[in-house]
Enzyme design. Sequence first.
Site, PDB file in Angstrom:
ATOM      1  N   ILE A   1      42.131  49.264  38.584  1.00  6.48           N
ATOM      2  CA  ILE A   1      43.497  49.749  38.811  1.00  6.48           C
ATOM      3  C   ILE A   1      44.259  49.827  37.495  1.00  6.48           C
ATOM      4  CG2 ILE A   1      43.711  48.980  41.208  1.00  6.48           C
ATOM      5  CD1 ILE A   1      45.257  46.529  40.106  1.00  6.48           C
TER       6      ILE A   1
ATOM      7  N   TYR B   1      39.844  30.053  42.755  1.00 11.74           N
ATOM      8  CA  TYR B   1      38.722  30.895  42.315  1.00 11.74           C
ATOM      9  C   TYR B   1      37.411  30.377  42.923  1.00 11.74           C
ATOM     10  CZ  TYR B   1      35.386  32.754  38.796  1.00 11.74           C
ATOM     11  OH  TYR B   1      34.339  33.361  38.147  1.00 11.74           O
TER      12      TYR B   1
ATOM     13  N   LYS C   1      34.978  32.054  45.793  1.00 12.67           N
ATOM     14  CA  LYS C   1      33.574  32.382  45.521  1.00 12.67           C
ATOM     15  C   LYS C   1      32.640  31.744  46.560  1.00 12.67           C
ATOM     16  CE  LYS C   1      33.890  35.167  42.015  1.00 12.67           C
ATOM     17  NZ  LYS C   1      33.481  36.578  42.167  1.00 12.67           N
TER      18      LYS C   1
ATOM     19  N   GLN D   1      35.700  41.284  31.947  1.00 12.91           N
ATOM     20  CA  GLN D   1      34.799  40.913  30.837  1.00 12.91           C
ATOM     21  C   GLN D   1      33.407  41.537  30.961  1.00 12.91           C
ATOM     22  OE1 GLN D   1      33.459  36.865  30.548  1.00 12.91           O
ATOM     23  NE2 GLN D   1      32.677  37.160  28.462  1.00 12.91           N
TER      24      GLN D   1
ATOM     25  N   GLY E   1      36.605  46.566  39.508  1.00 15.46           N
ATOM     26  CA  GLY E   1      37.111  45.633  38.493  1.00 15.46           C
ATOM     27  C   GLY E   1      36.361  45.784  37.184  1.00 15.46           C
TER      28      GLY E   1
ATOM     29  N   ASP F   1      41.442  50.725  44.157  1.00 15.85           N
ATOM     30  CA  ASP F   1      42.140  49.477  44.486  1.00 15.85           C
ATOM     31  C   ASP F   1      41.331  48.782  45.574  1.00 15.85           C
ATOM     32  OD1 ASP F   1      43.753  47.465  45.328  1.00 15.85           O
ATOM     33  OD2 ASP F   1      45.515  48.716  45.736  1.00 15.85           O
TER      34      ASP F   1
HETATM   35  C1  AKB Z   1      35.747  31.085  34.292  1.00 17.08           C
HETATM   36  O1  AKB Z   1      35.766  30.301  33.323  1.00 17.08           O
HETATM   37  O2  AKB Z   1      36.613  31.103  35.181  1.00 17.08           O
HETATM   38  C2  AKB Z   1      34.566  32.022  34.415  1.00 17.08           C
HETATM   39  C3  AKB Z   1      33.471  31.405  35.203  1.00 17.08           C
HETATM   40  C4  AKB Z   1      32.627  30.348  34.642  1.00 17.08           C
HETATM   41  O3  AKB Z   1      33.295  31.765  36.325  1.00 17.08           O
HETATM   42  N1  AKB Z   1      34.098  32.392  33.113  1.00 17.08           N
END
Ligand code: AKB
Length: 330
Positions: A53, A159, A163, A30, A26, A70
């Site tokens: 990818i 997300y 994590k 950023q 990846g 990938d």
């Molecule tokens: C987001 O805003 O999703 C990321 C983070 C803080 O993990 N920059």
Amino acid sequence: YSQYLGNGYPDRNSNPHDPPRILITGSLGQLGVEVARFLRGVYGQENVIMSDIIKPSNEVFNEGPFIFADILDFKGLQEIVVMHRIDWLIHFSALLSAIGEQNVPLAIRVNIEGVHNAIELAKQYKLKIFVPSTIGAFGPESPRNPTPNVAVQRPKTIYGVSKVHAELLGEYYFHRYGLDFRCLRFPGVISSDPPGGGTTDYAVAIFHDVLQTGRFECYLSPDTRLPMMYIKDCLRALWEFMVTPSAKLKRRVYNVTAMSFTPEELAAEIAKQVPEIKVTYRPDSRQLIADSWPQVFDDSAAREDWGWRHEYDITKLVTAMVDDVSRQKR
Ligand code: AKB
């Protein structure tokens, strides 16, 4: 036939090169380009292989090795590790907080299946693996000011959920198989490279917009306090953490940060250097995400165990970003 013999791959896979050979997944997100530049500076251009990818710009392509990878294709990843004699895996592939909410099934595949592959790959080939986590791994039930290293984690984004899963799975592989898994929970990272789909992105977009038009419309309310860090501190944190001897680490997952500010405070700091800017506020769905995240991050464990020290406060950050973004626009 060693690949058919179960977990035990040949010894030469477990003898890391010096300098290490590093694969970044990846890498067009950023952090990837900057991390590759930094690590190439330390370990040599040829030893850091960027992958993604999507198609890199000519500039990135010409800077050093770049390959297609990938994260959902386990066999393809095995081939890359073998053929490029990889020692470290830096696993960046992920959909960030805001964009993840727009495509949950894809976020589950990339963030959860992807991390399964990365961690299993690292185990099979005895790679040292870094997976970034985030302030987003905490939720509204977590203490928000400050948020300690160990606290309730009930994130409300896919997300964040992915994590927490990565943190726990990596810790599990460390205890069960001795995998050298390392994970830093980053705050919002501010760099001149455009981020994509995050909640903290406003703190990058504001520099681009005010330097171009003098104006910025912020999608978070003026008093939304979030932990943040300038990219140079982020790169150094990652590297210093990776080279800390395993025996010094009391845990595999650490909070790291540099500062905390609100959009209003950031705008005021920018106004000291870029006069006559106009910032307006129109909170959208990202406000709900930000309201569930830490306001101030307690990274004392990283400071004690492996000597983490940030260099950039809000004033130094703004000077650096005004400079970076102005140079990019020239
Ligand atoms: C987001 O805003 O999703 C990321 C983070 C803080 O993990 N920059």
